[in-house]
Design a protein around this motif. Sequence first.
Motif, PDB file in Angstrom:
ATOM      1  N   THR A   1       0.827  -1.201  -0.145  1.00 24.69           N
ATOM      2  CA  THR A   1       0.036   0.020  -0.134  1.00 24.69           C
ATOM      3  C   THR A   1       0.737   1.235   0.118  1.00 24.69           C
ATOM      4  N   HIS A   2       0.747   2.036  -0.847  1.00 23.12           N
ATOM      5  CA  HIS A   2       1.579   3.295  -1.087  1.00 23.12           C
ATOM      6  C   HIS A   2       0.816   4.272  -0.350  1.00 23.12           C
ATOM      7  N   LEU A   3       1.625   5.502   0.019  1.00 16.43           N
ATOM      8  CA  LEU A   3       1.095   6.687   0.859  1.00 16.43           C
ATOM      9  C   LEU A   3       0.289   7.475   0.016  1.00 16.43           C
TER      10      LEU A   3
ATOM     11  N   CYS B   1      10.271   2.550  -0.642  1.00 15.16           N
ATOM     12  CA  CYS B   1       9.485   2.247  -1.634  1.00 15.16           C
ATOM     13  C   CYS B   1       9.649   3.465  -2.883  1.00 15.16           C
ATOM     14  N   ASP B   2      10.138   2.854  -4.093  1.00 16.19           N
ATOM     15  CA  ASP B   2      10.582   4.099  -5.120  1.00 16.19           C
ATOM     16  C   ASP B   2       9.350   4.753  -5.566  1.00 16.19           C
TER      17      ASP B   2
ATOM     18  N   THR C   1       9.363   8.770  -5.724  1.00 15.49           N
ATOM     19  CA  THR C   1       9.044   9.693  -6.845  1.00 15.49           C
ATOM     20  C   THR C   1       7.939  10.622  -6.780  1.00 15.49           C
ATOM     21  N   GLU C   2       6.841   9.872  -6.179  1.00 17.11           N
ATOM     22  CA  GLU C   2       5.466  10.782  -5.788  1.00 17.11           C
ATOM     23  C   GLU C   2       5.884  11.995  -4.986  1.00 17.11           C
ATOM     24  N   LEU C   3       6.843  11.841  -3.893  1.00 16.87           N
ATOM     25  CA  LEU C   3       6.928  13.128  -3.194  1.00 16.87           C
ATOM     26  C   LEU C   3       7.852  14.117  -3.824  1.00 16.87           C
TER      27      LEU C   3
ATOM     28  N   GLU D   1       1.354  13.429 -14.077  1.00 15.39           N
ATOM     29  CA  GLU D   1       2.385  13.240 -13.278  1.00 15.39           C
ATOM     30  C   GLU D   1       2.026  12.140 -12.572  1.00 15.39           C
ATOM     31  N   GLU D   2       1.341  11.171 -12.760  1.00 12.02           N
ATOM     32  CA  GLU D   2       0.878  10.069 -11.886  1.00 12.02           C
ATOM     33  C   GLU D   2       2.055   9.127 -12.182  1.00 12.02           C
ATOM     34  N   VAL D   3       2.358   8.549 -10.827  1.00 13.24           N
ATOM     35  CA  VAL D   3       3.523   7.341 -11.141  1.00 13.24           C
ATOM     36  C   VAL D   3       2.845   6.266 -11.232  1.00 13.24           C
TER      37      VAL D   3
END
Lengths: 204, 178
Positions: A2-4, A31-32, A36-38, B174-176
């Motif tokens: 589960t991602h942030l 978590c890559d 990347t999201e951050l 920009e979605e990952v």
Amino acid sequence: MTHLTMEQLLAMREPGQEPGVQGWRDHLDVCDVCQTELSRLDQRVARLRALPLLKPSRNRFLEIRARAQAERRRRVFLVSGIGALALAASVALAVVLAPESGARPQDTNLAGGQELQETMARSRQLEEALSVYNPEQRVLDGRTAMIAATLEDRLARVDQRLQVMNLMDRGVRQSESLRLWRERVGLLDALVDVHATRAGYVGF
Amino acid sequence: MDVFRLADADTVLPGARAGDPAAQEALFRAFQAPVYNLARRICRTTEDAEDVLQETFMEVFRSIGRFRGDGSLWGWVRTIAASKALMRLRRNKYRDADALPDDVMAPRREDAALRMDLEAALERLSETARAVVWLHDVEGYTHEEIATMMDRTVSFSKSQLARAHVRLRRWLGEEVPA
């Protein structure tokens, strides 16, 4: 895995530590996707901050100053002017109604007095009409603001003259009184017109 | 964006407090662009932003005597501007699309085909969401301050910001991929 969530990523950028932040950091370390999201979130905020400064199309200082001055005058008038004006009005009325020692006939005084009373009543009606448009709270375009400011300036001068009228010679006062009140009515009439037109334009 | 300063504030402030037109003009010249920028970023139209500019400086000239110098002058002016802009949003509530999902505001196309620039994406947000993004991310207000200014809760401000960023991310492509 589960991602942030966006809420969690944003919370990690806040200066205070929200409950659970340490757990989110632990996840972030491994978590890559979330890293990347951050990073993209940081970049997006940096790009928002770098957007060009939008500037007004023209300098509106003169209009704003005219409005500020008019508002200031109106406030001064409300605080000190009404009392003085009421005094001037009563003096004017007393002067016109008082029996003259000269050759002027009594009925002329009475006729003049009646007209003065009517003019003063009209002035009050226009003041009330003006207050309906709430001119202090209304945003005016530059040209309207300048016209309104000019009319208010002239009105202030008439009121000043009405206030000092009782220092004049009685004969002068009598002829001046009606003229000044008529001028006041004319100016108020124009001012109401200005605000009524503007209010009509914006769908008041 | 707390970079706007009045170089000769010490000489200008007493004059502005006394109603000196030259001092007022100096104040206006120093801050008109950032005030307008803040208003324009929050309000939907240039007309609204110009009205906010006018209302802000009317308030500044009216209340400058109450500025004690505890914080920066720009910080004080900016808070007035933000508050006037948010008041304008509330006044124009009937135009606000907050009650509508974004899909209603503009027909959604395939996300992959939607590549807006940041200006356009920001413009596409609802007025409230855009105001929160701008006040928080650019002007640096905290959620607590935004909540107070908007007369809402802190969680409202936080959720508006998060939802806005989710949308911006999508609209900007920009979605990952997970």
